[in-house]
Design a protein around this motif. Structure first.
Motif, PDB file in Angstrom:
ATOM      1  N   SER A   1      -3.172  -3.413 -11.715  1.00 19.17           N
ATOM      2  CA  SER A   1      -3.627  -3.924 -10.419  1.00 19.17           C
ATOM      3  C   SER A   1      -4.902  -4.747 -10.563  1.00 19.17           C
ATOM      4  CB  SER A   1      -3.864  -2.771  -9.441  1.00 19.17           C
ATOM      5  OG  SER A   1      -2.666  -2.131  -9.137  1.00 19.17           O
TER       6      SER A   1
ATOM      7  N   THR B   1       2.347   2.299  -3.424  1.00 19.38           N
ATOM      8  CA  THR B   1       1.428   2.667  -4.498  1.00 19.38           C
ATOM      9  C   THR B   1       1.742   4.045  -5.082  1.00 19.38           C
ATOM     10  OG1 THR B   1      -0.316   1.310  -3.529  1.00 19.38           O
ATOM     11  CG2 THR B   1      -0.997   2.998  -5.073  1.00 19.38           C
TER      12      THR B   1
ATOM     13  N   SER C   1       2.770   4.685  -8.912  1.00 16.11           N
ATOM     14  CA  SER C   1       1.923   5.496  -9.791  1.00 16.11           C
ATOM     15  C   SER C   1       2.711   6.651 -10.402  1.00 16.11           C
ATOM     16  CB  SER C   1       0.698   6.012  -9.044  1.00 16.11           C
ATOM     17  OG  SER C   1       1.061   6.962  -8.076  1.00 16.11           O
TER      18      SER C   1
ATOM     19  N   THR D   1       0.813  -1.220   0.000  1.00 11.96           N
ATOM     20  CA  THR D   1       0.000   0.000   0.000  1.00 11.96           C
ATOM     21  C   THR D   1       0.849   1.274   0.000  1.00 11.96           C
ATOM     22  OG1 THR D   1      -1.881  -1.121   1.017  1.00 11.96           O
ATOM     23  CG2 THR D   1      -1.801   1.273   1.227  1.00 11.96           C
TER      24      THR D   1
ATOM     25  N   ALA E   1      -3.091  -1.728  -4.212  1.00 15.06           N
ATOM     26  CA  ALA E   1      -3.144  -0.418  -4.875  1.00 15.06           C
ATOM     27  C   ALA E   1      -4.559  -0.005  -5.262  1.00 15.06           C
ATOM     28  CB  ALA E   1      -2.261  -0.438  -6.120  1.00 15.06           C
TER      29      ALA E   1
END
Length: 142
Positions: free
Chosen positions: A95, A79, A83, A76, A128
């Motif tokens: 994802s 992410t 990105s 997490t 994600a």
């Protein structure tokens, strides 16, 4: 000096293009998030059935949940970094695809080891989905 602006004119900030299908994008984002949340609930409910079909003891079957939670907790925070490197859209699509493939593999698992490995992959891919969903929804509505 440009023909349109004077010497003291500041450059206008770049405009983001209008999103044509906000409703369709919102629905897609919501479905992906619901898919991830339901998976967690379903796994909790299905533990006794998995225990019997995989021939696992009570203390062993909990690894099915633990592997997902640990993988998700590790991925997490990553992410945002991913990105930035891949782009929101590309990471979201990857994802969702990874989560769906890992879910299919979980359905085909024949041993506890396979189930734990596939649930780990599912946690990596699914981690994600919620942060990206919130980010995309904020971006299309601003």
């Amino acid at each position: 000096m440009s023909a349109a602006g004077g010497a003291g004119a500041a450059a206008a900030p770049p405009r983001t293009p209008a999103v044509a299908n906000k409703g369709l994008i919102t629905l897609s984002i919501m479905l992906a998030t619901i898919m991830q949340v339901l998976d967690t609930t379903i796994a909790n409910v299905a533990l006794p059935s998995m225990q019997g079909s995989l021939g696992a003891a009570q203390d062993q079957i909990t690894w099915v949940l633990t592997s997902y939670i640990v993988a998700s907790a590790i991925m997490t925070p990553v992410t945002g970094w991913l990105s930035d490197r891949m782009g929101l859209r590309e990471l979201f699509i990857a994802s969702v695809a990874g989560f769906v493939v890992a879910s299919m593999l979980c359905g085909m698992a024949t041993s506890l080891t396979e189930m734990v490995v596939f649930r780990t992959l599912q946690g990596i891919a699914g981690a994600a989905l919620v942060p990206l969903s919130q980010t995309v929804l904020l971006n299309i509505n601003s």
